[in-house]
Write a protein that holds these residues in place. Structure first.
Motif, PDB file in Angstrom:
ATOM      1  N   ARG A  21     -26.296  14.828  48.585  1.00  0.00           N
ATOM      2  CA  ARG A  21     -25.161  15.072  47.692  1.00  0.00           C
ATOM      3  C   ARG A  21     -25.156  13.872  46.671  1.00  0.00           C
ATOM      4  NH1 ARG A  21     -20.878  17.991  48.939  1.00  0.00           N
ATOM      5  NH2 ARG A  21     -19.418  16.806  47.834  1.00  0.00           N
ATOM      6  N   CYS A  22     -25.288  14.135  45.260  1.00  0.00           N
ATOM      7  CA  CYS A  22     -25.538  13.062  44.281  1.00  0.00           C
ATOM      8  C   CYS A  22     -24.487  12.515  44.277  1.00  0.00           C
ATOM      9  CB  CYS A  22     -25.996  13.672  43.029  1.00  0.00           C
ATOM     10  SG  CYS A  22     -27.640  14.602  42.916  1.00  0.00           S
ATOM     11  N   SER A  23     -23.113  13.090  44.331  1.00  0.00           N
ATOM     12  CA  SER A  23     -22.065  12.454  44.206  1.00  0.00           C
ATOM     13  C   SER A  23     -21.764  11.229  45.165  1.00  0.00           C
ATOM     14  CB  SER A  23     -20.802  13.090  44.370  1.00  0.00           C
ATOM     15  OG  SER A  23     -20.882  14.211  45.534  1.00  0.00           O
ATOM     16  N   ALA A  24     -22.493  11.607  46.423  1.00  0.00           N
ATOM     17  CA  ALA A  24     -22.290  10.178  47.373  1.00  0.00           C
ATOM     18  C   ALA A  24     -23.384   9.391  47.720  1.00  0.00           C
ATOM     19  CB  ALA A  24     -21.881  11.127  48.801  1.00  0.00           C
ATOM     20  N   ARG A  28     -27.379   6.946  43.201  1.00  0.00           N
ATOM     21  CA  ARG A  28     -27.006   7.588  42.030  1.00  0.00           C
ATOM     22  C   ARG A  28     -26.980   7.013  40.667  1.00  0.00           C
ATOM     23  NH1 ARG A  28     -20.446   9.566  42.240  1.00  0.00           N
ATOM     24  NH2 ARG A  28     -19.622   7.812  41.526  1.00  0.00           N
ATOM     25  N   THR A  37     -18.531  13.554  35.286  1.00  0.00           N
ATOM     26  CA  THR A  37     -17.488  13.594  35.666  1.00  0.00           C
ATOM     27  C   THR A  37     -17.537  14.199  37.423  1.00  0.00           C
ATOM     28  OG1 THR A  37     -17.026  15.989  35.269  1.00  0.00           O
ATOM     29  CG2 THR A  37     -16.341  14.440  33.717  1.00  0.00           C
ATOM     30  N   ALA A  38     -16.396  14.129  38.171  1.00  0.00           N
ATOM     31  CA  ALA A  38     -16.432  14.560  39.419  1.00  0.00           C
ATOM     32  C   ALA A  38     -16.952  16.113  39.481  1.00  0.00           C
ATOM     33  CB  ALA A  38     -15.210  14.596  40.184  1.00  0.00           C
ATOM     34  N   ASP A  39     -16.483  16.924  38.550  1.00  0.00           N
ATOM     35  CA  ASP A  39     -16.828  18.308  38.360  1.00  0.00           C
ATOM     36  C   ASP A  39     -18.413  18.492  38.025  1.00  0.00           C
ATOM     37  OD1 ASP A  39     -14.399  19.189  39.166  1.00  0.00           O
ATOM     38  OD2 ASP A  39     -13.585  19.473  36.942  1.00  0.00           O
ATOM     39  N   GLU A  40     -18.774  17.619  37.279  1.00  0.00           N
ATOM     40  CA  GLU A  40     -20.293  17.609  36.976  1.00  0.00           C
ATOM     41  C   GLU A  40     -21.217  17.309  38.113  1.00  0.00           C
ATOM     42  OE1 GLU A  40     -20.093  17.065  31.822  1.00  0.00           O
ATOM     43  OE2 GLU A  40     -19.977  15.296  33.252  1.00  0.00           O
ATOM     44  N   PHE A  41     -20.882  16.390  38.852  1.00  0.00           N
ATOM     45  CA  PHE A  41     -21.423  15.801  40.179  1.00  0.00           C
ATOM     46  C   PHE A  41     -21.227  17.095  41.174  1.00  0.00           C
ATOM     47  CE2 PHE A  41     -21.419  11.243  38.911  1.00  0.00           C
ATOM     48  CZ  PHE A  41     -22.800  11.024  39.166  1.00  0.00           C
ATOM     49  N   ALA A  42     -20.540  17.635  41.304  1.00  0.00           N
ATOM     50  CA  ALA A  42     -20.301  18.860  42.037  1.00  0.00           C
ATOM     51  C   ALA A  42     -21.147  19.805  41.757  1.00  0.00           C
ATOM     52  CB  ALA A  42     -18.965  19.304  42.062  1.00  0.00           C
ATOM     53  N   ASP A  45     -24.659  18.752  42.927  1.00  0.00           N
ATOM     54  CA  ASP A  45     -24.666  18.619  44.254  1.00  0.00           C
ATOM     55  C   ASP A  45     -25.011  20.163  44.711  1.00  0.00           C
ATOM     56  OD1 ASP A  45     -24.020  16.073  44.801  1.00  0.00           O
ATOM     57  OD2 ASP A  45     -21.809  16.599  45.197  1.00  0.00           O
TER      58      ASP A  45
END
Length: 244
Positions: A21-24, A28, A37-42, A45
Motif C-alpha cells: 500500500r503506497c499510502s501506508a 512513499r 490526495t488520499a483518493d489518488e493514493f487509493a 494502491d
C-alpha cells in the motif's frame, strides 16, 4: 524453497508478498509525489497490487527481457549490470530501498541490463501500461515519472564525469558520500552503514581494480576519514572526505 528470477512476468503471475500500500509505505516520500490526495493514493494502491521477493544473487530481470513493468525497491538492494562481449561485468548502478528499477526498458521495449539482488530483497511491481493510463489523469504522478527519468539521465552524466575526470581517491570518496546522502534521505544513518556490494563490485562501478579500491579504503582509514570493518563503514570526517 527457491524463488525463480523474473523474466517478463505479467503482474497476474507475480508472487504476492503481502499487499503493498503506497499510502501506508514509509518510503512513499521517496517513491511518490507528496501532493497526491488520499483518493489518488487509493488508486495507486489498487494499481500496485503485487510485490515480488528476490533472493540474493537472483535476477529481477535480464538484458533483452520484454519490458512490461517498472519496479520500486521496497526492501533490500540491487546492482544493475551490463555484460561486455568478452564476458566481463560492468556495474552501472546500485539501487537501495525507494529507488526505481527498469526505467531503461521504456526506450526499446526491452530491458537494457541485468538487475541482480545484492541481498534478499522485495520489489513493488508497477505495470507500465496501467501506470501510463493513470498518469493521464494524475498530473503530479506524471510529472514525478518524468523526474525519475530525468534523474536517471543526470545520474548517468555524473557517472561519466566521475569515470572520465576523477582520480581513484576522488571516485571512492564521491561513492561513499553519495551513499551517505541516499541513506540519510531514507531516514537511516548517514554516518554508518553496511555495504551490501563487494569491493570488487564497487571497482566495477567506479572503473577501478579491486586492489585500488581496497587501497583507497585503507588510505581513508589512515587519514581518519573513514573506518571500515569488513562491509560496515563509518564516515568519521564527512567534511574531510568531501574535500578529497
Amino acid at each position: 524453497m527457491g524463488v525463480t528470477p523474473i523474466h517478463a512476468i505479467a503482474p497476474e503471475h507475480a508472487t504476492h508478498h503481502g499487499t503493498p500500500r503506497c499510502s501506508a509505505c514509509s518510503l512513499r516520500a521517496i517513491c511518490m509525489p507528496p501532493e497526491l490526495t488520499a483518493d489518488e493514493f487509493a488508486r495507486l494502491d489498487a494499481l500496485i497490487c503485487t510485490t515480488r521477493p528476490i533472493r540474493r544473487g537472483e535476477a529481477l530481470y535480464r538484458t533483452g527481457d520484454t519490458f512490461q513493468s517498472i519496479y520500486a525497491v521496497r526492501a533490500g538492494s540491487f546492482k544493475t549490470v551490463v555484460m561486455h562481449r568478452d564476458g566481463r561485468e560492468h556495474v552501472t548502478g546500485f539501487q537501495i530501498a525507494g529507488d526505481p528499477l527498469g526505467l531503461d526498458g521504456i526506450c526499446a521495449g526491452k530491458q537494457n541490463c541485468d538487475a541482480i539482488a545484492l541481498e534478499d530483497s522485495v520489489v513493488c511491481i508497477i505495470p507500465f501500461a496501467q501506470l501510463e493510463a493513470i498518469c493521464r489523469e494524475m498530473k503530479p504522478l506524471q510529472h514525478h515519472i518524468y523526474q525519475l527519468m530525468s534523474g536517471e539521465i543526470v545520474r548517468e552524466s555524473r557517472q561519466m564525469l566521475l569515470l572520465g575526470t576523477m582520480t581513484a581517491e576522488q571516485r571512492v570518496a564521491t561513492f561513499l558520500l553519495n551513499l551517505s546522502k541516499r541513506f540519510k534521505a531514507r531516514g537511516f544513518s548517514s554516518a554508518e552503514f553496511h555495504l551490501r556490494m563487494t569491493r570488487e563490485e564497487i571497482g566495477c562501478f567506479l572503473g577501478m581494480k579491486l586492489e585500488t579500491v581496497s587501497r583507497m579504503f585503507s588510505k581513508f582509514q589512515r587519514e581518519q576519514l573513514v573506518q571500515a570493518n569488513g562491509k560496515m563503514v563509518r564516515i568519521v570526517d564527512p567534511e574531510g572526505l568531501a574535500q578529497v
